[in-house]
Design an enzyme around this catalytic site. Structure first.
Site, PDB file in Angstrom:
ATOM      1  N   LYS A 143       0.792  -1.201  -0.053  1.00 46.55           N
ATOM      2  CA  LYS A 143       0.073   0.030  -0.002  1.00 46.55           C
ATOM      3  C   LYS A 143       0.802   1.167   0.251  1.00 46.55           C
ATOM      4  O   LYS A 143       0.712   2.130  -0.905  1.00 46.55           O
ATOM      5  CB  LYS A 143      -0.801   0.188   1.346  1.00 46.55           C
ATOM      6  N   ASN A 144       1.934   1.194   0.891  1.00 46.63           N
ATOM      7  CA  ASN A 144       2.790   2.545   0.879  1.00 46.63           C
ATOM      8  C   ASN A 144       3.765   2.787  -0.161  1.00 46.63           C
ATOM      9  O   ASN A 144       4.294   3.863  -0.218  1.00 46.63           O
ATOM     10  CB  ASN A 144       3.272   2.449   2.110  1.00 46.63           C
ATOM     11  N   CYS A 158      -5.199  11.867  12.536  1.00 47.08           N
ATOM     12  CA  CYS A 158      -5.846  10.440  12.357  1.00 47.08           C
ATOM     13  C   CYS A 158      -5.684  10.077  13.923  1.00 47.08           C
ATOM     14  O   CYS A 158      -4.916  10.561  14.725  1.00 47.08           O
ATOM     15  CB  CYS A 158      -5.552   9.634  11.237  1.00 47.08           C
ATOM     16  N   ARG A 166      -0.306  14.257  12.584  1.00 45.18           N
ATOM     17  CA  ARG A 166       0.185  14.029  11.076  1.00 45.18           C
ATOM     18  C   ARG A 166       0.435  15.290  10.200  1.00 45.18           C
ATOM     19  O   ARG A 166      -0.288  15.865   9.659  1.00 45.18           O
ATOM     20  CB  ARG A 166      -0.645  13.332  10.160  1.00 45.18           C
ATOM     21  N   ASP A 218       4.938   0.702  11.921  1.00 43.64           N
ATOM     22  CA  ASP A 218       3.761  -0.185  11.268  1.00 43.64           C
ATOM     23  C   ASP A 218       3.572  -1.634  11.694  1.00 43.64           C
ATOM     24  O   ASP A 218       2.730  -2.160  11.451  1.00 43.64           O
ATOM     25  CB  ASP A 218       3.688   0.127   9.656  1.00 43.64           C
ATOM     26  N   ARG A 246      -8.250  -0.729   4.629  1.00 41.84           N
ATOM     27  CA  ARG A 246      -7.568   0.325   3.809  1.00 41.84           C
ATOM     28  C   ARG A 246      -6.194  -0.407   3.503  1.00 41.84           C
ATOM     29  O   ARG A 246      -5.469   0.326   2.540  1.00 41.84           O
ATOM     30  CB  ARG A 246      -7.161   1.485   4.929  1.00 41.84           C
TER      31      ARG A 246
HETATM   32  C1  EPZ Z   1       4.291   7.070   6.140  1.00 40.43           C
HETATM   33  O1  EPZ Z   1       3.373   7.966   6.686  1.00 40.43           O
HETATM   34  C2  EPZ Z   1       3.499   5.874   6.047  1.00 40.43           C
HETATM   35  N1  EPZ Z   1       2.365   5.922   5.201  1.00 40.43           N
HETATM   36  C3  EPZ Z   1       3.078   5.285   7.431  1.00 40.43           C
HETATM   37  O2  EPZ Z   1       2.155   4.274   7.299  1.00 40.43           O
HETATM   38  C4  EPZ Z   1       4.109   5.096   8.231  1.00 40.43           C
HETATM   39  O3  EPZ Z   1       3.623   4.759   9.614  1.00 40.43           O
HETATM   40  C5  EPZ Z   1       4.958   6.362   8.254  1.00 40.43           C
HETATM   41  O4  EPZ Z   1       5.478   6.645   6.913  1.00 40.43           O
HETATM   42  C6  EPZ Z   1       6.120   6.079   9.037  1.00 40.43           C
HETATM   43  O5  EPZ Z   1       6.952   5.065   8.491  1.00 40.43           O
HETATM   44  C7  EPZ Z   1       2.474   6.064   3.795  1.00 40.43           C
HETATM   45  O6  EPZ Z   1       3.526   5.570   3.277  1.00 40.43           O
HETATM   46  C8  EPZ Z   1       1.009   6.329   2.823  1.00 40.43           C
HETATM   47  P1  EPZ Z   1       5.927  10.441   8.051  1.00 40.43           P
HETATM   48  P2  EPZ Z   1       3.968   9.600   6.544  1.00 40.43           P
HETATM   49  O7  EPZ Z   1       5.858  11.786   7.281  1.00 40.43           O
HETATM   50  O8  EPZ Z   1       4.759   9.694   5.427  1.00 40.43           O
HETATM   51  C9  EPZ Z   1       6.407  13.549  11.876  1.00 40.43           C
HETATM   52  C10 EPZ Z   1       0.414   2.487   7.586  1.00 40.43           C
HETATM   53  O9  EPZ Z   1      -0.029   2.144   8.924  1.00 40.43           O
HETATM   54  N2  EPZ Z   1       6.016  14.599  10.473  1.00 40.43           N
HETATM   55  O10 EPZ Z   1       7.235   9.666   7.868  1.00 40.43           O
HETATM   56  O11 EPZ Z   1       2.933  10.346   7.032  1.00 40.43           O
HETATM   57  C11 EPZ Z   1       5.032  12.797  11.982  1.00 40.43           C
HETATM   58  O12 EPZ Z   1       4.136  13.298  12.574  1.00 40.43           O
HETATM   59  C12 EPZ Z   1       0.577   4.124   7.689  1.00 40.43           C
HETATM   60  O13 EPZ Z   1       0.455   2.140   6.421  1.00 40.43           O
HETATM   61  C13 EPZ Z   1       6.433  15.898  11.111  1.00 40.43           C
HETATM   62  O14 EPZ Z   1       6.593  16.334  12.081  1.00 40.43           O
HETATM   63  O15 EPZ Z   1       5.036   9.477   7.961  1.00 40.43           O
HETATM   64  C14 EPZ Z   1       5.567  11.397  12.550  1.00 40.43           C
HETATM   65  O16 EPZ Z   1       5.714  11.630  13.821  1.00 40.43           O
HETATM   66  C15 EPZ Z   1       0.432   4.850   9.039  1.00 40.43           C
HETATM   67  N3  EPZ Z   1       6.313  16.911   9.815  1.00 40.43           N
HETATM   68  C16 EPZ Z   1       6.977  11.381  11.778  1.00 40.43           C
HETATM   69  O17 EPZ Z   1       7.342  12.532  11.339  1.00 40.43           O
HETATM   70  C17 EPZ Z   1       5.895  16.466   8.442  1.00 40.43           C
HETATM   71  O18 EPZ Z   1       5.814  17.299   7.767  1.00 40.43           O
HETATM   72  C18 EPZ Z   1       7.006  10.474  10.405  1.00 40.43           C
HETATM   73  O19 EPZ Z   1       5.908  10.903   9.770  1.00 40.43           O
HETATM   74  C19 EPZ Z   1       5.849  15.102   8.324  1.00 40.43           C
HETATM   75  C20 EPZ Z   1       5.977  14.211   9.415  1.00 40.43           C
END
Ligand code: EPZ
Length: 431
Positions: A22-23, A116, A121, A309, A401
């Protein structure tokens, strides 16, 4: 809405194949907007999030054709630069449209995704990144408006409070591949899904160096071509199925998995005495019964660390692993919605800030539980498979999802699990 009913205690056996990731699929589908030529994407998982991304691409003007359950043909001859609230609010990963719109159209109007259950996020790193590429960003009335008429390559630093950002890195890469000049991205995420996205973009004509590392150098090109690309296997689904074997003391072979994508899980399983055999073809892993498995400490980190995850699924296994385990969330400190539901099944878990302290017992009892987010739902399925008696899981749209027909995959391994309409719920469980 459907529900899942599980009669626990059934050992599993056999071989199961993982679906496409998915990701990986979501940024791959978004990347098809970077060219006006047709792209054919294969091994796409049949998930509600994917169908949703297809709906958004269609709304934006791309021609989107599903050739079969797992193959899509997308041709974004001319597209609009707006991703509307009524669509984006249902799937926060639609933020990965930002990069392609900035790269292709030099403008974007995307509804802010909102949070969420696993956390707020934020997208501050995404917005800082496009500004460093010369764009003007304005946030108003719940939308982010980007004017990237002055887009040009630059040095970007993507590190945030919890390390790098996965979709933020995807967005910056997809903007930079069409930005004039050279872009250097420091503290880029190097998850396998990012590596795969880079390989797809190279196939489309992009020039990217440092793929797989935290440092990327991108030379912008004028245009990209269409391509054919296959979505890589879902490492998180693979890990989920492997942990389903562990929690039911079964021997199961997971097919299609890339061992190199889940080294942190394999290392933790070895430490916990959960024996696995990587088959010679390097595309199958056999998990063996782990009667003397031991408790471990898990800390989730950006790749190549232990994936957040898989935290919920590992926690479920630890509830049936005698001794004290500690699971600490460094990515989403609130990502413990599965804990209250596991407690209802008899698990012994105490929360200490971003850590769950699990006192593993030797039995869980089936119970009616509520899914809350994608991976918490998977943890409840695993617990239900091992619990004594019957478990009913409601709100399983969360599961749909990110897992393609998970109950059918587990049924094929011998699990007593079925998807039923919610009318089948025992009357005392009706919401
Ligand atoms: C991706 O989300 C994945 N989703 C998530 O999988 C996964 O948990 C996550 O990466 C971490 O590995 C997809 O790829 C669609 P991040 P993403 O931006 O990109 C903070 C699942 O269950 N952050 O790497 O949204 C954020 O709050 C889903 O399949 C900021 O502070 O995650 C988090 O604490 C859930 N500012 C950390 O960084 C930003 O601008 C990692 O977030 C962006 C993120």
């Amino acid at each position: 809405m459907d529900v899942i009913r599980i009669q626990g205690g059934q050992p599993l056996s056999g071989t199961v194949r993982v679906s496409g990731a998915k990701n990986a699929a979501l940024p791959i589908l978004a990347a098809t907007l970077l060219t006006d030529e047709a792209c054919t994407i294969e091994n796409v998982p049949d998930l509600s999030d994917v169908r949703f991304m297809a709906e958004i691409l269609r709304y934006m003007g791309a021609s989107v054709e599903q050739l079969d359950a797992h193959t899509w043909r997308i041709e974004a001859k001319s597209i609009d630069s707006t991703a509307p609230y009524e669509l984006v609010r249902k799937m926060r990963a639609s933020i990965c449209l930002l990069g392609p719109l900035v790269g292709r159209l030099r403008e974007a109007h995307i509804s802010l995704p909102g949070g969420c259950v696993i956390g707020p996020r934020p997208i501050d790193l995404h917005l800082k990144g496009v500004e460093q590429l010369g764009a003007k960003v304005e946030v108003s009335k719940g939308y982010v408006h980007v004017d990237a008429s002055g887009l040009k390559g630059n040095y970007l630093y993507l590190g945030g409070r919890q390390g790098s950002t996965v979709t933020g890195t995807a967005n910056m890469i997809m903007a930079a591949v069409l930005a004039p000049g050279i872009t250097r991205i420091e503290s880029a995420a190097c998850e396998p899904e990012i590596v795969d996205l880079c390989h797809m973009l190279e196939r489309m004509g992009a020039r990217i160096k440092g793929i797989g590392s935290h440092y990327l150098k991108i030379e912008g090109v004028d245009r990209l071509h269409g391509c054919k690309h296959s979505v890589p296997p879902d490492r998180i689904e693979a890990g989920t199925l492997m942990l389903a074997a562990v929690i039911t003391d079964s021997e199961v072979t997971v097919e299609g998995v890339v061992p190199g994508h889940i080294r942190a899980l394999l290392a933790k399983m070895e430490e916990a005495r959960m024996p696995c055999t990587i088959e010679p073809d390097q595309r199958r892993i056999t998990v063996h019964p782990a009667p003397d498995r031991k408790p471990v400490e898990v800390i989730t980190l950006p790749h190549p660390g232990f994936p957040t995850d898989l935290q919920a699924q590992m926690l479920a296994v630890m509830t049936l692993t005698p001794g004290l385990s500690i699971l600490t969330e460094r990515i989403y400190p609130n990502r413990f919605m599965h804990v209250p539901e596991l407690l209802r099944m008899g698990a012994q878990i105490a929360m200490e800030g971003p850590s769950a302290v699990v006192n593993g017992t030797n039995r869980l009892s089936g119970a009616p539980v509520m899914a809350s987010d994608l991976r918490a739902s998977a943890a409840l399925v695993l617990a239900g498979l091992a619990a004594e008696g019957e478990t009913w899981i409601q709100r399983i749209y969360h599961l749909d999802r990110g897992y393609e027909k998970l109950e059918e995959k587990l049924q094929s391994l011998g699990a007593q699990i079925e998807r039923l309409p919610d009318s089948a719920l025992p009357s005392d469980l009706l919401e």
